[in-house]
Design a protein around this motif. Structure first.
Motif, PDB file in Angstrom:
ATOM      1  N   THR A 181       0.938  -1.264   0.147  1.00  0.00           N
ATOM      2  CA  THR A 181      -0.080   0.157  -0.120  1.00  0.00           C
ATOM      3  C   THR A 181       0.671   1.227  -0.003  1.00  0.00           C
ATOM      4  O   THR A 181       1.786   1.278   0.388  1.00  0.00           O
ATOM      5  CB  THR A 181      -1.072  -0.084   1.146  1.00  0.00           C
ATOM      6  OG1 THR A 181      -0.172   0.114   2.422  1.00  0.00           O
ATOM      7  CG2 THR A 181      -1.856  -1.166   1.323  1.00  0.00           C
ATOM      8  N   ALA A 228       0.582   5.715   1.116  1.00  0.00           N
ATOM      9  CA  ALA A 228      -0.309   6.495   1.971  1.00  0.00           C
ATOM     10  C   ALA A 228      -0.015   8.028   1.601  1.00  0.00           C
ATOM     11  O   ALA A 228      -0.394   8.948   2.472  1.00  0.00           O
ATOM     12  CB  ALA A 228       0.239   6.074   3.552  1.00  0.00           C
ATOM     13  N   GLU A 285      -4.428  11.174   0.190  1.00  0.00           N
ATOM     14  CA  GLU A 285      -5.748  10.475   0.506  1.00  0.00           C
ATOM     15  C   GLU A 285      -6.270   9.630  -0.645  1.00  0.00           C
ATOM     16  O   GLU A 285      -6.691   8.361  -0.421  1.00  0.00           O
ATOM     17  CB  GLU A 285      -6.744  11.466   1.140  1.00  0.00           C
ATOM     18  CG  GLU A 285      -7.745  10.947   1.826  1.00  0.00           C
ATOM     19  CD  GLU A 285      -8.821  11.898   2.229  1.00  0.00           C
ATOM     20  OE1 GLU A 285      -8.606  13.152   2.513  1.00  0.00           O
ATOM     21  OE2 GLU A 285      -9.947  11.474   2.160  1.00  0.00           O
ATOM     22  N   GLU A 334      -5.047   6.274  -0.720  1.00  0.00           N
ATOM     23  CA  GLU A 334      -5.571   5.165   0.238  1.00  0.00           C
ATOM     24  C   GLU A 334      -7.187   4.992  -0.054  1.00  0.00           C
ATOM     25  O   GLU A 334      -7.317   3.982   0.225  1.00  0.00           O
ATOM     26  CB  GLU A 334      -5.531   5.926   1.702  1.00  0.00           C
ATOM     27  CG  GLU A 334      -4.108   6.081   2.215  1.00  0.00           C
ATOM     28  CD  GLU A 334      -4.173   6.290   3.747  1.00  0.00           C
ATOM     29  OE1 GLU A 334      -5.327   6.302   4.269  1.00  0.00           O
ATOM     30  OE2 GLU A 334      -2.935   6.206   4.097  1.00  0.00           O
ATOM     31  N   TRP A 352      -8.646   1.190  -0.066  1.00  0.00           N
ATOM     32  CA  TRP A 352     -10.049   0.772   0.640  1.00  0.00           C
ATOM     33  C   TRP A 352     -10.943   0.115  -0.372  1.00  0.00           C
ATOM     34  O   TRP A 352     -11.734  -0.760   0.150  1.00  0.00           O
ATOM     35  CB  TRP A 352     -10.798   1.967   1.115  1.00  0.00           C
ATOM     36  CG  TRP A 352      -9.964   2.555   2.547  1.00  0.00           C
ATOM     37  CD1 TRP A 352      -9.160   3.851   2.587  1.00  0.00           C
ATOM     38  CD2 TRP A 352      -9.697   2.003   3.815  1.00  0.00           C
ATOM     39  NE1 TRP A 352      -8.762   3.723   4.002  1.00  0.00           N
ATOM     40  CE2 TRP A 352      -8.914   2.599   4.518  1.00  0.00           C
ATOM     41  CE3 TRP A 352      -9.986   0.510   4.181  1.00  0.00           C
ATOM     42  CZ2 TRP A 352      -8.599   2.315   5.829  1.00  0.00           C
ATOM     43  CZ3 TRP A 352      -9.518   0.228   5.611  1.00  0.00           C
ATOM     44  CH2 TRP A 352      -8.875   0.974   6.565  1.00  0.00           C
ATOM     45  N   MET A 380       0.634   2.363   4.325  1.00  0.00           N
ATOM     46  CA  MET A 380      -0.745   2.549   4.751  1.00  0.00           C
ATOM     47  C   MET A 380      -0.712   1.711   6.049  1.00  0.00           C
ATOM     48  O   MET A 380      -1.254   1.828   6.977  1.00  0.00           O
ATOM     49  CB  MET A 380      -1.651   2.251   3.673  1.00  0.00           C
ATOM     50  CG  MET A 380      -2.971   2.517   3.951  1.00  0.00           C
ATOM     51  SD  MET A 380      -4.197   2.230   2.854  1.00  0.00           S
ATOM     52  CE  MET A 380      -5.869   2.056   3.446  1.00  0.00           C
ATOM     53  N   ARG A 386       1.159   3.427   8.836  1.00  0.00           N
ATOM     54  CA  ARG A 386       0.460   4.544   9.173  1.00  0.00           C
ATOM     55  C   ARG A 386      -0.727   4.395  10.169  1.00  0.00           C
ATOM     56  O   ARG A 386      -0.886   4.895  11.031  1.00  0.00           O
ATOM     57  CB  ARG A 386      -0.199   5.671   7.784  1.00  0.00           C
ATOM     58  CG  ARG A 386      -0.757   6.852   8.378  1.00  0.00           C
ATOM     59  CD  ARG A 386      -1.154   7.680   7.005  1.00  0.00           C
ATOM     60  NE  ARG A 386      -2.658   7.529   6.627  1.00  0.00           N
ATOM     61  CZ  ARG A 386      -3.733   7.807   7.454  1.00  0.00           C
ATOM     62  NH1 ARG A 386      -3.190   8.805   8.208  1.00  0.00           N
ATOM     63  NH2 ARG A 386      -4.798   7.534   7.209  1.00  0.00           N
ATOM     64  N   ARG A 431      -2.110  15.171   5.357  1.00  0.00           N
ATOM     65  CA  ARG A 431      -1.818  13.975   6.090  1.00  0.00           C
ATOM     66  C   ARG A 431      -1.733  14.201   7.418  1.00  0.00           C
ATOM     67  O   ARG A 431      -0.826  15.066   7.961  1.00  0.00           O
ATOM     68  CB  ARG A 431      -0.526  13.058   5.473  1.00  0.00           C
ATOM     69  CG  ARG A 431      -0.536  12.826   4.080  1.00  0.00           C
ATOM     70  CD  ARG A 431      -1.747  12.738   3.427  1.00  0.00           C
ATOM     71  NE  ARG A 431      -2.079  11.195   3.287  1.00  0.00           N
ATOM     72  CZ  ARG A 431      -3.223  10.475   3.542  1.00  0.00           C
ATOM     73  NH1 ARG A 431      -4.358  11.325   3.750  1.00  0.00           N
ATOM     74  NH2 ARG A 431      -3.401   9.342   3.821  1.00  0.00           N
TER      75      ARG A 431
END
Ligand code: 5AD
Ligand code: SF4
Length: 565
Positions: free
Chosen positions: A119, A121, A124, A127, A131, A157, A160, A434
């Motif tokens: 992933t 990060a 946005e 991400e 999802w 991700m 994070r 972020r």
């Protein structure tokens, strides 16, 4: 209410009495629970490697994993990769670790027992995409009733969000940050008994130097080598220092060995990867040399390390492995381009003359808020210096619009910088706030999304228009093209020139080095005359087969493009 709860907990603490409601356990209960756990857990025997085995095998066994909790081998793994080139290379590292443990790779979802999602990060939007993918995988896992399917989230991700990922997305079984891939076989084994497993520890020295990445795409003529990890720059907008940790470099010899192995496998192009490759420093190597000074007008927020082999030394050694191997590198920071680096790039034909100098903004005030460590003027001076030292050099950049407090005037300075500097490649982003970053703590994300979008479009327009002009100027010139394969849409031959621009041409029997004629195949260097240009692609006519050394011999470059056809 809070007060009553606190008094209740305090009284339990004083009387050392267990209470399930407030999750307080007396010393006695805690010791008994730990004893129970130890009884059920592995014993000393499980930590001892059998006599017949050498203590340090190439692929370390995990002696404390009981046989029954060991993951059934030959489990099939499906990889999903999001984000940057570094993630592609990290996936190769993960695959190398799992392959040694007996896992099998599959490209067919329906066959997979384990989905590993690498992933990103950084924004946005990155991400959000992940999802959505997780939504799909959750549904898939539910439907695969006849067998157990596991989902692992790897990379930035995972780092994070840590445990929050599992809390938010119940279908996730494993969360592994960028420095814990060696632990993946153990983490996956734990999931076999229905547990979830998390390892998001960041390391000060993990570089996976001894893990030879196994390329997911074995047929590719190009490969990535990660030479360093992490970033110490702490630009105020960036999450990377928090997800990938402190900067550390891999020893020179392990990088050179990997380049050699790739050359032996027929790879023709290697990209050296890192968040900040040009601050590379192999401190395991003592040097007599004095440390190079920071480029004038540039500063850092961190104390620079001293000694060791630097990026110029690495370029020297890597480019000497195979003169027919193209060497690229990314990402870089403008502060780390001392003369030694520019000099060696100008001297070695196989060091691609495309420099990534991410400006991020054209406004000194915004650059200051971004904590980039340079002004617009210092950046422009550097560009001029680079152009003087490497005639015909190509330039690429990253730009962000809509950073906290960016006014229309400040944005126009970004546009004017893009007009001034001829960028061959640019990665343009609307700012995405972020959590954890300095900007999150210090500034307000106050540029409305619509304005960010509009500014992004304006940057794109300038970039495309200027690229079109730059590319049209190439018509009639001959480029050295490394053939990659065939273009999906047209079926024509696809390759890249030195500036990593796509060059497309018709297949034809062309003159080969041995005097005969043959068609172009992946891995060939072909001299191509440019006959058409779009903003992101050139079209050409293949002239003859050649080698990198042959093509640049006796030619005055115009860098990537040979001006004298
Ligand atoms: N928002 C938008 N772009 C960002 N980048 C890094 N952080 C952010 C952010 N929060 C961009 C920078 C960097 C590139 C890899 O991504 O331009 O160079
Ligand atoms: Fe992020 Fe700046 Fe490091 Fe690049 S140099 S990874 S933008 S903190």
């Amino acid at each position: 209410m809070m007060f009553i709860r606190r008094v209740h907990r305090l009284s339990n603490l004083i009387t050392n009495k267990s209470c399930k409601k407030c999750r307080f356990y007396s010393d006695y209960d805690r010791v008994t629970t730990i004893k129970e756990k130890i009884k059920q857990g592995p014993s000393l025997k499980d930590f001892l490697v059998e006599n017949s085995e050498p203590i340090l095998t190439e692929s370390p066994r995990i002696p404390y994993l009981l046989e029954k909790s060991k993951i059934p081998t030959r489990r099939k793994v499906f990889f999903d990769v999001y984000g940057c080139q570094m993630n592609l290379n990290d996936t190769d590292i993960v695959w190398s670790i799992l392959k040694k443990e007996g896992f099998i790779k599959t490209d067919i979802e329906e066959e997979a027992d384990i989905f590993l999602v690498m992933t990103c990060a950084i924004r946005e939007g990155a991400e959000t995409k992940i999802w959505h993918r997780l939504d799909h995988l959750r549904g898939y896992k539910r439907r695969a009733k006849d067998r157990s399917v596991k989902i692992g989230i790897l990379g930035c991700m995972a780092e994070r969000l840590k445990e929050k990922l599992i809390e938010k997305e119940k279908a996730v079984d494993v969360v592994a940050g960028p420095d814990s891939y060696r632990d993946l076989p153990r983490l996956l084994a734990l999931t076999e008994s229905g547990q979830t497993a998390v390892n998001v520890l960041l390391s000060l020295d993990e570089t996976y130097a001894d893990v030879v990445p196994v390329r997911l795409n074995q047929d590719s003529v190009s490969a990535f080598i990660s030479i360093m990890r992490g970033c110490d720059n702490m630009c105020t907008y960036c999450i990377v220092p928090f997800t990938r940790g402190r900067e550390r470099s891999r020893p020179v010899h392990s990088i050179v060995d990997e380049v050699r192995q790739l050359a032996d496998q027929g790879v023709k192009e290697v990209t050296l990867l890192g968040q900040n490759v040009n601050s590379y420093r192999d401190v395991s190597q003592a040097t007599e040399k004095f440390d190079t000074h920071m480029v004038k007008g540039f500063k850092t927020v961190y104390k620079t390390k001293k000694g060791g082999l630097r990026f110029a030394d690495l370029l020297d050694k890597v480019s000497a492995v195979d003169p027919e191997m193209r060497i690229r590198f990314t990402a870089a920071h403008p502060k780390d381009f001392p003369d030694e680096v520019l000099q060696i790039i100008s001297e070695r034909p196989n060091l691609c003359k495309l420099l990534h100098l991410p400006a991020q903004s054209g406004s000194s005030a915004v650059l200051d808020r971004m904590r980039r460590g340079y002004s617009r003027e210092a950046y422009l001076d550097l560009i001029q210096h680079v152009k003087n030292t490497i005639p015909g050099v190509g330039l690429s950049t990253d730009m962000i619009c809509g950073f906290c407090g960016e006014t229309e005037e400040e944005f126009q300075e970004t546009i004017s910088l893009m007009e001034l500097v001829d960028y061959n490649i640019a990665f343009l982003f609307p700012y995405s706030m972020r959590e954890k970053t300095t900007a999150y703590r210090r500034y307000k994300d106050d540029v409305p999304e619509l304005i960010k979008k509009e500014r992004h479009n304006r940057m794109l327009e300038v970039y495309r228009r200027k690229c079109q002009v730059l590319n049209e100027a190439e018509i009639g010139n001959t480029h050295l093209v490394l053939v990659e394969g065939t273009a999906k849409k047209s079926g024509k031959i696809l390759g890249r020139n030195e500036f990593y621009l796509r060059v497309i041409f018709d297949q034809a029997d062309i003159l080969a080095e041995d005097g005969g004629r043959r068609q172009a195949k992946p891995g060939d260097y072909v001299a191509v005359k440019i006959v058409g240009a779009r903003s992101a692609t050139l079209t050409g006519v293949p002239l003859y087969h050649t080698t990198l050394s042959e093509f640049y011999r006796d030619r005055q470059w115009g860098a990537a493009r040979c001006l004298n056809g």
